[in-house]
Design an enzyme around this catalytic site. Structure first.
Site, mmCIF file in Angstrom:
data_model
loop_
_atom_site.group_PDB
_atom_site.id
_atom_site.type_symbol
_atom_site.label_atom_id
_atom_site.label_comp_id
_atom_site.label_asym_id
_atom_site.label_seq_id
_atom_site.Cartn_x
_atom_site.Cartn_y
_atom_site.Cartn_z
ATOM 1 N N ASP A 296 2.113 -7.115 2.374
ATOM 2 C CA ASP A 296 0.957 -6.317 2.800
ATOM 3 C C ASP A 296 1.450 -5.060 3.528
ATOM 4 O OD1 ASP A 296 -1.603 -5.410 3.153
ATOM 5 O OD2 ASP A 296 -2.274 -7.069 4.433
ATOM 6 N N ARG B 66 -0.249 4.200 -0.863
ATOM 7 C CA ARG B 66 -1.139 5.270 -0.363
ATOM 8 C C ARG B 66 -1.286 6.471 -1.288
ATOM 9 N NH1 ARG B 66 -3.330 1.798 3.157
ATOM 10 N NH2 ARG B 66 -2.109 1.405 5.022
ATOM 11 N N HIS C 135 0.873 -1.183 0.000
ATOM 12 C CA HIS C 135 0.000 0.000 0.000
ATOM 13 C C HIS C 135 0.906 1.228 0.000
ATOM 14 C CE1 HIS C 135 -3.707 -2.329 0.886
ATOM 15 N NE2 HIS C 135 -2.878 -3.116 1.554
ATOM 16 N N ASP D 188 -8.746 -4.945 -2.608
ATOM 17 C CA ASP D 188 -8.080 -5.150 -1.317
ATOM 18 C C ASP D 188 -8.339 -4.020 -0.332
ATOM 19 O OD1 ASP D 188 -6.229 -6.759 0.342
ATOM 20 O OD2 ASP D 188 -5.193 -4.844 0.387
ATOM 21 N N ASN E 228 -6.588 0.630 -3.013
ATOM 22 C CA ASN E 228 -7.496 1.275 -2.050
ATOM 23 C C ASN E 228 -6.936 2.617 -1.576
ATOM 24 O OD1 ASN E 228 -5.445 -0.034 -0.626
ATOM 25 N ND2 ASN E 228 -6.714 -0.411 1.163
ATOM 26 N N HIS F 149 -8.995 -10.347 -1.461
ATOM 27 C CA HIS F 149 -8.908 -10.142 -0.007
ATOM 28 C C HIS F 149 -10.105 -10.883 0.577
ATOM 29 C CE1 HIS F 149 -8.771 -7.367 3.672
ATOM 30 N NE2 HIS F 149 -9.964 -7.894 3.749
HETATM 31 ZN ZN LIG Z 1 -6.103 -7.161 2.218
#
Ligand SMILES: [Zn+2]
Lengths: 303, 427
Positions: free
Chosen positions: B305, B64, B62, B152, B94, B179
């Site tokens: 992750d 971001r 991630h 996810d 996400n 996910h």
């Molecule tokens: Zn996830």
């Protein structure tokens, strides 16, 4: 001891010290009307993120009986609700030179969190499903008062153990003091791997009560029924409610306890709430004594 | 520029190599691999006692960006990756807004190229706005460069939409990264349900919240012959479901994360929010199953992750704190320490899980040091112990439960397309 965050890692000696002090407070201050100013000049803040008139009042009276200045922050109506973090709130209170902060919070671990950021003594007045140490201490005080000793005492705790911080603190405290704790409640209201706490649990409430010296009902949140954890209040009372017939299975001189407030006719039937074995009233009195003791031991002048 | 890496132990599982060799890189690609190589004008890296392996490929990070740059951005994320020996990452979509359209895919990839440290790839969303309602424009996402699709951070709530996604994505030969989480079973939980949740008085997340969702997706993928990849597997029963499906011939791959083979929910003791993640840390039985799954190939890949958060999102009540930990700067060390040093995997198998297999899963031509391949390389020390210190992380996120851990496998040098993008400073 600087804080009282729970009874999880508190030794029997420390618990007995608090209980002894609580008995002294009861004798001298509450019943003897002897002035004790061990908290004079101290400020005690109650920081309650959940409503609980009785626990807050008990702490406030305990502080005042010992000469402290007590102030209350009802967290739902203050800046707390408006984006300030718990740590910020605690730091602010700490900056005002509070000597003790009594916190109740719906999140488990909230008192532990603020204890890292403040100089004040932190007293946990109930955090999530984790602990409610002063409740367990007042329960133990009442048991000791009625039964003489906690060692070897058979204590049956009945009800919603899963969500109960009262049950957890009692389990830790009573086990440390050498009592035998047994639990009973519906399977949906029992926490996972409970047996690893070293306490047997039964689905049959009568098995748990059999021969018990102390029977303690736990408060059930009626909203749990809507979440599907039990089908109806009626069925709950039928299988898990404590009534006169079930109390007959306990030891002849068994006492009945409840942290209150009681849902009459749900956890306990009305006749036994008001009956001879009930010590629910004494629990409330002892609550003030235990809180005086804890405040004095943690923040008192002659500490 | 030419680079000659001398005397390292080259671990290149794709080509069956695990021996002391030299590696010559020229023009960004591997020019030769062999003993006693010489190149007059090349910069020499002495890799004596070190391992030389294809750069790591992390399927699940991630970064971001866009929108949540206060947690991490593509530049700091890239630096963290380079420091961890990771030369290719797949960003999860996400972000804010979520990456559910082609221009945003291009944005992320362009930002990655501008930063220029590693290969920054991305997933696009499965559903528009990750709302489990309508499919995102998967064809266009793929055309713009997305290497997978995923919602996810959230599960695909609708079984029917999951089925359509698996069917539709098949046309574009793009994997669906799932996910797997049954939110009803999660029911407000904040850590694994078990003794520790009872002990801490925290609401538990049952293991079935994962295994039920994994099983659903497997059965759907099997029926439509879809290309399913299961993200961050943490439980024994999910692993058993994956193992059984693979035996039946379902086209299925799966990843786990380093924390699922190196920590249990005991790490949550003291209400440690740096041990709060989703899926949550499980117990000993699951850790054992994760390691067995890695050993027998049920779990194909290790992905971090990597989930950076701001301090303010972790210094909170446990149940209110954000889920996730940073992982890029500890993943190799955890793999070497908990899998190789313990004899569970060979070094070559670890590199398969962290480079070869993840590259294959997204069909990205990496994970090999064969002549002519793009020279993404990691050089690390398998034997010297070092201490993790979050303050030295390149990531903006310091939310790691491994602060103070002693690990093996410290990264010395990271090379992307023949260019040194990270070199550890001797203190
Ligand atoms: Zn996830």
């Amino acid at each position: 001891m600087k804080h009282l965050l729970g009874l999880k890692n508190v030794s029997a000696t420390e618990i007995q010290e608090i209980l002894d002090e609580a008995f002294r407070m009861k004798r001298e201050v509450l019943e003897g009307s002897k002035k004790d100013n061990c908290l004079s000049g101290k400020s005690v803040i109650t920081l309650f993120f959940e409503n609980s008139t009785r626990t807050r009042l008990s702490f406030e009276l305990a502080s005042k009986y010992l000469g402290a200045t007590a102030a209350n922050i009802a967290a739902s109506g203050s800046s707390v609700a408006k984006g300030e973090t718990l740590i910020d709130t605690a730091k602010t209170i700490d900056q005002m030179a509070a000597d003790a902060i009594i916190i109740r919070h719906s999140s488990s671990g909230a008192p532990h969190l603020i204890a890292e950021y403040t100089n004040a003594s932190i007293i946990n007045a109930g955090d999530g499903m984790n602990e409610h140490p002063t409740q367990a201490l007042l329960d133990m005080m009442t048991m000791q008062e009625k039964k003489g000793s906690l060692k070897g005492l058979r204590v049956a705790i009945v009800g919603d153990v899963k969500h109960s911080r009262v049950a957890r603190s009692n389990i830790y405290g009573l086990k440390a003091m050498g009592a035998d704790v047994v639990l009973a409640g519906p399977s949906t209201l029992m926490p996972a791997e409970l047996e690893r706490l070293g306490v047997p649990a039964y689905y049959d409430v009568e098995k748990a009560i059999q021969g018990a010296d102390v029977v303690m009902g736990l408060r059930i949140q009626l909203e749990r029924q809507k979440k599907g954890l039990f089908p109806s209040v009626r069925e709950y009372h039928k299988y898990f409610g404590v009534n006169e017939a079930r109390m007959q299975l306990a030891a002849p001189d068994a006492i009945l306890m409840h942290p209150g407030p009681v849902n009459r006719g749900v956890e306990l039937s009305a006749d036994i709430i008001d009956g001879d074995r009930s010590v629910i009233g004494e629990q409330v009195t002892n609550g003030v004594c235990v809180r005086m003791a804890v405040l004095n031991l943690l923040a008192g002048n002659k500490k | 520029m030419r680079l000659l890496i001398k005397n390292g132990r080259v671990v290149d599982p794709q080509n069956g190599i695990d021996e002391i060799q030299d590696l010559l890189i020229d023009g960004g690609v591997v020019q030769s691999v062999g003993k006693n190589l010489d190149a007059a004008d090349a910069e020499i890296i002495d890799a004596t006692g070190k391992i030389v392996a294809p750069g790591l490929v992390d399927l699940h990070v991630h970064f971001r960006e866009p929108g949540l740059e206060y947690k991490e951005d593509i530049e700091t994320g890239s630096r963290a990756a380079a420091k961890g020996g990771v030369t290719t990452v797949v960003c999860m979509p996400n972000t804010s807004p979520v990456i559910d359209n082609a221009p945003l895919v291009q944005y992320v990839m362009n930002r990655g190229k501008e930063v220029g440290l590693i290969n920054v790839l991305t997933c696009g969303c499965i559903s528009k706005e990750q709302k489990s309602g309508e499919l995102a424009e998967i064809g266009e996402l793929k055309a713009a460069g997305a290497v997978g699709i995923s919602d996810d951070g959230r599960p695909v709530l609708s079984s029917s939409l999951m089925r359509k996604a698996l069917e539709y994505a098949k046309m574009f030969e793009i994997p669906v990264l799932s996910h797997c989480e049954d939110l009803e079973l999660v029911d407000g939980g904040s850590m694994n349900e078990g003794y520790m949740s009872t002990y801490l008085g925290l609401r538990g997340i049952p293991k079935a919240a994962e295994s039920v969702a994994v099983t659903r997706d497997i059965l759907i993928a099997e029926e439509v012959d879809g290309r399913l990849h299961i993200c961050h597997v943490s439980t024994k029963n999910a692993i058993e479901a994956i193992r059984a499906a693979k035996k039946r011939g379902v086209k299925l791959t799966a990843e786990t994360a380093p924390h699922y083979f190196s920590l249990t929910d005991k790490a949550c003791d003291g209400f440690n929010t740096n041990a709060k993640m989703n899926p949550p840390l499980r117990d000993e039985e699951d850790v054992k199953a994760v390691i067995e799954g890695l050993m027998d190939g049920t779990l194909d890949a290790i992905a971090t992750d990597h989930a950076p958060h701001h301090r303010d999102e972790k210094e909170l009540e446990f149940d209110l704190a954000s889920n996730g930990i940073v992982g890029l700067e500890t993943s190799l060390g955890l793999g070497v320490t908990y899998l190789v040093k313990t004899g569970k995997l060979t070094m070559s198998q670890l590199i398969e899980k962290m480079s070869v297999n993840p590259a294959k899963i997204i069909n990205f031509d990496r994970g090999s040091l064969a002549v002519g391949k793009v020279a993404d390389v990691v050089i690390f020390d398998p034997d010297k112990e070092y201490q993790v210190c979050v303050d030295t992380f390149a990531s903006k996120g310091k939310n790691s439960p491994y602060d103070g851990f002693n690990l093996y496998g410290q990264v010395e040098t990271t090379i992307t397309a023949g260019k040194i993008v990270y070199q550890r400073n001797e203190k």
